[in-house]
Scaffold this motif. Structure first.
Motif, PDB file in Angstrom:
ATOM      1  N   LEU A  44       0.829  -1.204   0.000  1.00 42.64           N
ATOM      2  CA  LEU A  44       0.000   0.000   0.000  1.00 42.64           C
ATOM      3  C   LEU A  44       0.865   1.255   0.000  1.00 42.64           C
ATOM      4  N   LEU A  45       1.947   1.221   0.780  1.00 45.37           N
ATOM      5  CA  LEU A  45       2.854   2.363   0.831  1.00 45.37           C
ATOM      6  C   LEU A  45       3.530   2.608  -0.517  1.00 45.37           C
ATOM      7  N   ALA A  46       3.760   1.547  -1.255  1.00 47.20           N
ATOM      8  CA  ALA A  46       4.440   1.678  -2.556  1.00 47.20           C
ATOM      9  C   ALA A  46       3.658   2.558  -3.518  1.00 47.20           C
ATOM     10  N   ARG A  47       2.321   2.664  -3.315  1.00 47.89           N
ATOM     11  CA  ARG A  47       1.480   3.447  -4.226  1.00 47.89           C
ATOM     12  C   ARG A  47       0.995   4.757  -3.616  1.00 47.89           C
ATOM     13  N   ALA A  48       1.306   4.968  -2.325  1.00 40.71           N
ATOM     14  CA  ALA A  48       0.694   6.083  -1.605  1.00 40.71           C
ATOM     15  C   ALA A  48       1.372   7.419  -1.901  1.00 40.71           C
ATOM     16  N   ASP A  49       0.551   8.428  -2.142  1.00 41.65           N
ATOM     17  CA  ASP A  49       1.042   9.802  -2.260  1.00 41.65           C
ATOM     18  C   ASP A  49       0.934  10.536  -0.923  1.00 41.65           C
ATOM     19  N   ALA A  50       0.030  10.067  -0.071  1.00 37.16           N
ATOM     20  CA  ALA A  50      -0.190  10.671   1.239  1.00 37.16           C
ATOM     21  C   ALA A  50      -0.585   9.563   2.205  1.00 37.16           C
ATOM     22  N   TRP A  51      -0.342   9.811   3.489  1.00 35.64           N
ATOM     23  CA  TRP A  51      -0.650   8.799   4.513  1.00 35.64           C
ATOM     24  C   TRP A  51      -1.288   9.498   5.706  1.00 35.64           C
ATOM     25  N   ILE A  52      -2.533   9.119   6.029  1.00 35.30           N
ATOM     26  CA  ILE A  52      -3.202   9.567   7.241  1.00 35.30           C
ATOM     27  C   ILE A  52      -3.032   8.443   8.256  1.00 35.30           C
ATOM     28  N   ALA A  53      -2.156   8.679   9.248  1.00 36.30           N
ATOM     29  CA  ALA A  53      -1.711   7.620  10.148  1.00 36.30           C
ATOM     30  C   ALA A  53      -2.287   7.785  11.541  1.00 36.30           C
ATOM     31  N   GLY A  54      -2.656   6.663  12.146  1.00 40.58           N
ATOM     32  CA  GLY A  54      -3.126   6.661  13.518  1.00 40.58           C
ATOM     33  C   GLY A  54      -1.967   6.596  14.496  1.00 40.58           C
ATOM     34  N   THR A  55      -2.105   5.773  15.539  1.00 35.96           N
ATOM     35  CA  THR A  55      -1.114   5.762  16.612  1.00 35.96           C
ATOM     36  C   THR A  55       0.005   4.754  16.384  1.00 35.96           C
ATOM     37  N   GLY A  56      -0.075   3.945  15.330  1.00 35.50           N
ATOM     38  CA  GLY A  56       0.962   2.959  15.067  1.00 35.50           C
ATOM     39  C   GLY A  56       2.288   3.621  14.726  1.00 35.50           C
ATOM     40  N   PRO A  57       3.400   2.857  14.827  1.00 40.27           N
ATOM     41  CA  PRO A  57       4.719   3.430  14.543  1.00 40.27           C
ATOM     42  C   PRO A  57       4.914   3.759  13.074  1.00 40.27           C
ATOM     43  N   VAL A  58       5.640   4.832  12.822  1.00 44.01           N
ATOM     44  CA  VAL A  58       6.050   5.204  11.472  1.00 44.01           C
ATOM     45  C   VAL A  58       7.552   5.433  11.528  1.00 44.01           C
ATOM     46  N   ASN A  59       8.323   4.471  11.032  1.00 43.71           N
ATOM     47  CA  ASN A  59       9.774   4.573  11.125  1.00 43.71           C
ATOM     48  C   ASN A  59      10.405   4.680   9.745  1.00 43.71           C
ATOM     49  N   VAL A  60      11.715   4.672   9.730  1.00 42.60           N
ATOM     50  CA  VAL A  60      12.434   4.878   8.481  1.00 42.60           C
ATOM     51  C   VAL A  60      12.123   3.790   7.459  1.00 42.60           C
ATOM     52  N   ALA A  61      11.859   2.562   7.931  1.00 47.28           N
ATOM     53  CA  ALA A  61      11.533   1.470   7.011  1.00 47.28           C
ATOM     54  C   ALA A  61      10.184   1.702   6.341  1.00 47.28           C
ATOM     55  N   VAL A  77      -2.757  14.215  17.887  1.00 46.55           N
ATOM     56  CA  VAL A  77      -1.800  15.284  18.168  1.00 46.55           C
ATOM     57  C   VAL A  77      -0.384  14.767  18.396  1.00 46.55           C
ATOM     58  N   GLY A  78      -0.239  13.612  19.054  1.00 46.94           N
ATOM     59  CA  GLY A  78       1.082  13.110  19.398  1.00 46.94           C
ATOM     60  C   GLY A  78       1.850  12.629  18.181  1.00 46.94           C
ATOM     61  N   THR A  79       3.141  12.955  18.130  1.00 49.81           N
ATOM     62  CA  THR A  79       3.977  12.532  17.005  1.00 49.81           C
ATOM     63  C   THR A  79       5.177  11.699  17.471  1.00 49.81           C
ATOM     64  N   GLU A  80       5.140  11.228  18.729  1.00 51.48           N
ATOM     65  CA  GLU A  80       6.291  10.490  19.237  1.00 51.48           C
ATOM     66  C   GLU A  80       6.498   9.150  18.531  1.00 51.48           C
ATOM     67  N   ALA A  81       5.453   8.626  17.898  1.00 50.11           N
ATOM     68  CA  ALA A  81       5.589   7.356  17.175  1.00 50.11           C
ATOM     69  C   ALA A  81       6.123   7.542  15.756  1.00 50.11           C
ATOM     70  N   VAL A  82       6.330   8.784  15.354  1.00 57.09           N
ATOM     71  CA  VAL A  82       6.774   9.096  13.992  1.00 57.09           C
ATOM     72  C   VAL A  82       8.249   9.479  13.999  1.00 57.09           C
ATOM     73  N   ASP A  83       9.032   8.907  13.100  1.00 55.40           N
ATOM     74  CA  ASP A  83      10.429   9.296  12.947  1.00 55.40           C
ATOM     75  C   ASP A  83      10.471  10.598  12.146  1.00 55.40           C
ATOM     76  N   LEU A  84      10.433  11.709  12.869  1.00 59.92           N
ATOM     77  CA  LEU A  84      10.349  13.021  12.221  1.00 59.92           C
ATOM     78  C   LEU A  84      11.622  13.345  11.445  1.00 59.92           C
ATOM     79  N   GLU A  85      12.759  12.930  11.960  1.00 58.18           N
ATOM     80  CA  GLU A  85      14.014  13.204  11.258  1.00 58.18           C
ATOM     81  C   GLU A  85      14.050  12.489   9.908  1.00 58.18           C
ATOM     82  N   ALA A  86      13.597  11.240   9.899  1.00 51.49           N
ATOM     83  CA  ALA A  86      13.570  10.488   8.640  1.00 51.49           C
ATOM     84  C   ALA A  86      12.614  11.135   7.649  1.00 51.49           C
ATOM     85  N   ALA A  87      11.460  11.624   8.152  1.00 54.59           N
ATOM     86  CA  ALA A  87      10.499  12.288   7.272  1.00 54.59           C
ATOM     87  C   ALA A  87      11.095  13.566   6.686  1.00 54.59           C
TER      88      ALA A  87
END
Length: 316
Positions: A44-61, A77-87
């Protein structure tokens, strides 16, 4: 047509048809698993132009699996599960939805306070077993309520407490004392709050430990702790011990460490059931909050896909 991946369970599950709104703008919503398992998400990510993400982790992989991704909209509101530097390194803009669920969570915190002070869930269980014995509770208006974290949700709790009439104190290192006073609470240091409050309600960001063995040693008899924020704020083993030895009167939470995999949490022990209340992330689950979070996240996604600047950026 752009592909918008949505992995929040409740996206477009309120009164607003956000899937139709996206379609009107020329984009298609594709659903994905909320736990963000990379094996399932990768196609799904391979085709995505945008991602509306819940509380699950979002890392560099995750981000590496999404070569076309332009925006990651955190549904909440919380973004601690998101790798902001990688983004940022990838040039992917990150947004969130500040304040969208603040009223809903503040309502739930008050509900948990009342449920714990008046033994409401335990009373319901006992009546169903034929036990009409009375446990004497305490009134919220007679308590000192300590609010840890005085942002939008903490302020909403203070506003709601005004109708009950307790003494309200608050600890927040990021807010000036005069602002805390103006917003309806007396400013105190965190350790003083734990030593003084009868009810402690947590509204601080994750990534820190607020409730530990040392602070639990400082509380007064009959103290109740409410957590509608993040599980990592709390040492659950220390809380269970404090409940078992009577230092802590009650614990009410909308989250546990591991959440749906938290069946081994010491707070779910049968012998603590009369002192522990746990709800399954109900805090933000109102129709109004779901519509707010969905609208804010989708509006920012549509803005970025159209080359405009988002209203609620986390990264530039």
């Amino acid at each position: 047509m752009g592909i918008i991946l949505a992995t929040s369970r409740s996206f477009s599950d309120g009164d607003l048809d956000l899937i139709a709104r996206a379609a009107e703008a020329g984009h298609r919503i594709v659903r994905g698993p909320a736990h963000h398992d990379l094996l399932e998400l990768a196609p799904l990510l391979a085709r995505a132009d945008a991602w509306i993400a819940g509380t699950g982790p979002v890392n560099v992989a995750h981000l590496a699996a999404a070569p076309n991704l332009k925006v990651l909209a955190r549904y909440g509101v919380g973004t601690e599960a998101v790798d902001l530097e990688a983004a940022e390194a990838r040039g992917i803009q990150v947004t969130n939805t500040p304040g969208a669920n603040a009223d809903a969570v503040a309502d739930h915190a008050i509900g948990l306070m009342l449920a714990a002070l008046r033994f409401i869930p335990d009373g319901d269980r006992r009546v169903r077993q034929g036990d009409w014995g009375v446990r004497r509770g305490r009134e919220l208006g007679a308590a000192t309520v300590g609010i840890v974290g005085f942002g939008r949700i903490g302020q909403g709790v203070a506003k709601r407490l005004g109708g009950f009439g307790p003494r309200v104190i608050a600890a927040d290192p990021f807010l000036a004392e005069h602002r805390i006073r103006d917003l309806g609470a007396a400013p105190v240091e965190l350790d003083e709050l734990f030593a003084s409050a009868d009810v402690i309600t947590l509204h601080a960001p994750g990534g820190q430990r607020i409730v530990d063995a040392a602070r639990l040693d400082s509380i007064g008899p009959g103290t109740i702790i409410v957590n509608t924020a993040r599980p990592d704020l709390v040492d659950e083993a220390a809380v269970a011990k404090a409940l078992a030895d009577g230092r802590l009167s009650g614990y009410a939470a909308d989250t546990l460490d591991g959440d749906t995999a938290a069946s081994a949490s010491p707070l779910l022990a049968d012998d603590l059931a009369d002192r522990v209340i746990v709800t399954p992330h109900l805090g933000a689950q109102t129709t109004q909050a779901v519509d707010n979070m969905g609208s804010m996240s989708l509006d920012d996604v549509l803005a970025i896909l159209a080359g405009r600047y988002p209203v609620h950026p986390v990264t530039r």
